[in-house]
Scaffold this active site. Structure first.
Site, PDB file in Angstrom:
ATOM      1  N   ILE A 190       6.814   4.242 -10.589  1.00 13.91           N
ATOM      2  CA  ILE A 190       7.316   5.371  -9.807  1.00 13.91           C
ATOM      3  C   ILE A 190       8.581   5.939 -10.421  1.00 13.91           C
ATOM      4  CG2 ILE A 190       8.142   6.122  -7.558  1.00 13.91           C
ATOM      5  CD1 ILE A 190       6.501   3.931  -6.285  1.00 13.91           C
ATOM      6  N   GLY A 193      15.728   3.111 -13.260  1.00 10.45           N
ATOM      7  CA  GLY A 193      17.164   3.367 -13.285  1.00 10.45           C
ATOM      8  C   GLY A 193      17.849   2.336 -14.162  1.00 10.45           C
ATOM      9  N   GLY A 194      19.162   2.298 -14.098  1.00 15.80           N
ATOM     10  CA  GLY A 194      19.893   1.370 -14.935  1.00 15.80           C
ATOM     11  C   GLY A 194      19.768  -0.077 -14.501  1.00 15.80           C
ATOM     12  N   MET A 195      19.305  -0.308 -13.254  1.00 16.46           N
ATOM     13  CA  MET A 195      19.231  -1.673 -12.723  1.00 16.46           C
ATOM     14  C   MET A 195      17.807  -2.192 -12.617  1.00 16.46           C
ATOM     15  SD  MET A 195      22.419  -2.112 -12.356  1.00 16.46           S
ATOM     16  CE  MET A 195      22.422  -3.684 -11.521  1.00 16.46           C
ATOM     17  N   LYS A 197      13.172  -1.181 -12.612  1.00 12.97           N
ATOM     18  CA  LYS A 197      12.078  -0.231 -12.445  1.00 12.97           C
ATOM     19  C   LYS A 197      11.442  -0.406 -11.075  1.00 12.97           C
ATOM     20  CE  LYS A 197      10.694   0.066 -17.309  1.00 12.97           C
ATOM     21  NZ  LYS A 197       9.565  -0.085 -18.248  1.00 12.97           N
ATOM     22  N   VAL A 198      10.863   0.674 -10.578  1.00  8.65           N
ATOM     23  CA  VAL A 198      10.169   0.653  -9.294  1.00  8.65           C
ATOM     24  C   VAL A 198       8.708   1.020  -9.529  1.00  8.65           C
ATOM     25  CG1 VAL A 198      10.063   1.581  -6.952  1.00  8.65           C
ATOM     26  CG2 VAL A 198      12.283   1.270  -8.066  1.00  8.65           C
ATOM     27  N   LYS A 213      10.450  -3.334  -6.806  1.00  5.12           N
ATOM     28  CA  LYS A 213      11.525  -3.158  -7.778  1.00  5.12           C
ATOM     29  C   LYS A 213      11.576  -4.386  -8.666  1.00  5.12           C
ATOM     30  CE  LYS A 213      16.307  -1.735  -8.454  1.00  5.12           C
ATOM     31  NZ  LYS A 213      17.534  -1.205  -7.845  1.00  5.12           N
ATOM     32  N   ASP A 310      27.138   4.631  -4.140  1.00  7.24           N
ATOM     33  CA  ASP A 310      26.336   5.552  -4.948  1.00  7.24           C
ATOM     34  C   ASP A 310      25.536   6.495  -4.052  1.00  7.24           C
ATOM     35  OD1 ASP A 310      25.512   6.656  -7.326  1.00  7.24           O
ATOM     36  OD2 ASP A 310      23.891   5.221  -7.676  1.00  7.24           O
TER      37      ASP A 310
END
Length: 483
Positions: A190, A193-195, A197-198, A213, A310
């Site tokens: 989907i 990000g930096g932390m 994947k989803v 995630k 954030d």
């Protein structure tokens, strides 16, 4: 790969990597043998010259043949003539350029390699397309890393051959119809990000769609990322609110080099708030209603000693039924007393919990400055900046990173009503108070911000600013003499 389909002809550059790899390996092997023979013949001349000459001749033959095959492989497209009545096609064989071979297509196979997607943050899912022929043979057509190109190519193939599509997944050397993490079956990626994947997945036990995630294996090897991922799961596990993403399960899957960490959360059917802002498909009333929901969600997480850090449109999802959900607690921080002591004593130099984290246009002045402590009021500021963007359809601070970095602590954005005439001036008061530079002059809780927005929504006048003690006494004195 080049391909083109007409009514009766299907032109494609068919790639056969197995045959090409065979010839490359053969040339390499003959070259090694030639080198060994030359060394032995020079240092230990026991090999007859006739044998050495034969080996050299074979080497030259294979070398020239390999060059010829390589040129044909890369430059010569082959034509495939389709027979729609019988469901067969004939194509040029790899070495026989003037000869046609007939084959019947059983199905189109898509082999999706999930190895890099699960092990590397920047790794994509590669889709390899094959034609399954009779006698269990496969004809490799090409590789795609873009879903749109893949779907276009598959649709053209289905129109030509009129066969079903067989989808398989691959992790490492294992090929199966499903890629599983615990009790969850991965379907597609989907976002990332930096932390982490989803992925969109299916819960086989509950029989419903979930979002997974995943912390890729290359990040799990780093202590900082693994620690952040664990902190995110702990924070989400203690939060239960209708406007906050809900976590279902936490798991770990064994990998080759390291374990793959993941957690399952609810799958939101909707779009991010940034989409509606970009399309200007959000009204002032909707913006205020979303801000009320988010303010109450922030008040809830702040009561649990958590700071999100954030808040931005990309981290807010709008459900199809109209409510909003706050997501992505990847850099959230627990500001409980116990954690604060540990932070001051041990972790104050670690980047993952430092001030300079977040998305720059939505960061508060104290996030940029290392001389001020960060607390829950930084989320109030970011929500105010997000509300500003919802009202005027553009960011409060624009420009490059250096310009924004200088503007946040010093410049005050233009009131929303000046940027968008449809925004009432009474709403300016609330927005400008939420984004005040001094955190002591902002709303001190999400509940207070939600209360003022609720009052504005129901046509109740909000005071322009909070009166100080001298102004309050002056008003009372004036009312006393007027009364």
């Amino acid at each position: 790969m080049e391909w083109q389909i007409t009514d009766r002809q299907f032109t494609i550059r068919i790639r056969t990597p197995r045959e090409l790899h065979f010839w490359i390996k053969t040339i390499a092997m003959v070259t090694c043998c030639d080198f060994i023979l030359r060394i032995q013949h020079y240092f230990w001349p026991i090999i007859p010259n006739e044998v050495a000459d034969v080996v050299l001749n074979l080497y030259y033959i294979f070398f020239i043949l390999g060059i010829y095959i390589t040129i044909n492989y890369f430059k010569k497209p082959r034509k495939v003539i389709i027979n729609f009545d019988s469901g067969t096609f004939r194509y040029f064989y790899f070495l026989a350029s003037r000869k046609y071979y007939f084959a019947e297509v059983e199905c189109i196979r898509i082999a999706t390699d999930m190895s890099k997607a699960l092990t590397k943050l920047k790794g994509n899912m590669y889709h390899r397309v094959y034609l399954k022929l009779r006698k269990q043979s496969f004809l490799f057509l090409g590789e795609f890393d873009d879903d749109q190109q893949l779907n276009l190519f598959i649709n053209e193939l289905r129109n030509v051959f009129d066969v079903h599509v067989d989808k398989l997944h691959k992790v490492g050397r294992k090929l199966s119809k499903e890629v599983r993490l615990g009790r969850y079956t991965i379907e597609k990626e989907i976002s990332r990000g930096g932390m982490g994947k989803v992925f969109l997945a299916r819960d086989d036990f509950m029989q419903k769609a979930v979002a997974i995630k995943v912390l890729p294996a290359n990040l799990a090897l780093k202590y900082d990322h693994a620690n952040n991922f664990a902190r995110e799961t702990r924070i989400l596990q203690k939060l239960r609110h209708p406007n906050i993403i809900q976590i279902y399960d936490v798991g770990r899957e064994k990998g080759k080099k390291t374990d793959i960490y993941f957690y399952a959360m609810e799958c939101i059917h909707g779009k991010p708030l940034s989409f509606f802002i970009k399309e200007k498909a959000i009204t002032i009333e909707q913006s205020v209603r979303y801000a009320i929901q988010l303010s109450l969600a922030l008040d809830y997480i702040h009561s649990h000693k958590v700071v999100h850090r954030d808040i931005k449109p990309e981290n807010i999802l709008i459900r199809n039924e109209g409510s909003c959900v706050l997501i992505d607690f990847g850099i959230a921080r627990d500001i409980s007393i116990r954690y604060k002591k540990i932070y001051k004593r041990v972790f104050r130099h670690q980047p993952e919990i430092s001030h300079h984290v977040g998305t720059l246009p939505y960061m508060s002045p104290e996030q940029i400055s290392a001389h001020h402590d960060i607390d829950y009021r930084t989320d109030i500021y970011s929500l105010g900046i997000t509300l500003y963007e919802m009202l005027v359809f553009k960011r409060a601070f624009t420009g490059n990173s250096a310009t924004i970095l200088r503007a946040i602590p010093t410049s005050t954005p233009t009131p929303p009503s000046k940027e968008n005439p449809r925004v009432p001036q009474s709403l300016d008061t609330i927005v400008m108070k939420a984004i005040a530079k001094n955190k002591n002059k902002r709303y001190q809780s999400g509940a207070l911000l939600a209360n003022d927005l609720h009052n504005w929504l129901h046509d109740i006048v909000v005071e322009k600013q909070q009166l100080n003690l001298w102004q309050s006494l002056s008003q009372k004195f004036l009312h006393f003499f007027q009364g």
